[in-house]
Design a protein around this motif. Structure first.
Motif, PDB file in Angstrom:
ATOM      1  N   UNK A 228       0.858  -1.185   0.000  1.00  0.00           N
ATOM      2  CA  UNK A 228       0.000   0.000   0.000  1.00  0.00           C
ATOM      3  C   UNK A 228       0.894   1.234   0.000  1.00  0.00           C
ATOM      4  N   UNK A 229       0.718   2.070  -1.024  1.00  0.00           N
ATOM      5  CA  UNK A 229       1.510   3.287  -1.171  1.00  0.00           C
ATOM      6  C   UNK A 229       0.909   4.409  -0.325  1.00  0.00           C
ATOM      7  N   UNK A 230       1.688   5.481  -0.100  1.00  0.00           N
ATOM      8  CA  UNK A 230       1.202   6.582   0.757  1.00  0.00           C
ATOM      9  C   UNK A 230      -0.147   7.160   0.360  1.00  0.00           C
ATOM     10  N   UNK A 231      -0.512   7.114  -0.932  1.00  0.00           N
ATOM     11  CA  UNK A 231      -1.794   7.691  -1.358  1.00  0.00           C
ATOM     12  C   UNK A 231      -2.930   6.652  -1.363  1.00  0.00           C
ATOM     13  N   UNK A 232      -2.636   5.430  -0.879  1.00  0.00           N
ATOM     14  CA  UNK A 232      -3.676   4.404  -0.815  1.00  0.00           C
ATOM     15  C   UNK A 232      -3.658   3.427  -1.980  1.00  0.00           C
ATOM     16  N   UNK A 233      -2.962   3.778  -3.071  1.00  0.00           N
ATOM     17  CA  UNK A 233      -2.847   2.872  -4.226  1.00  0.00           C
ATOM     18  C   UNK A 233      -2.144   1.588  -3.784  1.00  0.00           C
TER      19      UNK A 233
END
Length: 128
Positions: free
Chosen positions: A94-99
């Motif tokens: 999970x990336x910082x922007x939620x992707x």
């Protein structure tokens, strides 16, 4: 500030949280999970010079087929947090922007004992 841990005990259902600051001048960094530096289940490698996240695995020191994700939602100089979830059949990052970037557990590992964090990511905190 490279980190290498040889006695991690990560199993399906576990989530690894890595928080760090990306160097302002880095080309990229990698978070590697597996049994050793020669046998990796997940090589997570954001490359700023190519604006891509490359994921791969390594078997007996041989790289396998790359998976490329163009969703590079963070940048040099920023502080980031990654959540890497191990499932029985895949890894979900999970990336910082939620992707989410998903990558198959090609080796079918039921336990990850090795982690290394290399390149331009200064680790602030690390939790399994």
């Amino acid at each position: 500030g490279n980190i290498e841990i040889l006695n991690l005990d990560m199993k399906p259902g576990n989530t690894l949280k890595v928080k760090g600051k990306i160097s302002a001048d880095t080309v990229g960094f990698s978070i590697n999970l597996g049994r050793s530096s020669k046998d990796l289940a997940l090589h997570f490698n954001p490359r700023f010079n190519e604006s891509v996240i490359v994921c791969n695995s390594k078997c007996s020191d041989s790289w396998q087929a790359e998976h490329r994700d163009r969703h590079l939602s963070f940048f040099r100089g920023c502080t980031v947090k990654f959540f890497i979830e191990m499932l029985s059949d895949k890894f979900r990052v999970k990336l910082p922007d939620g992707h989410e970037v998903c990558f198959p557990n090609r080796h079918g590992y039921s336990k990850i004992s090795y982690i290394s964090i290399l390149g331009g990511l200064k680790v602030i905190s690390f939790k399994l």
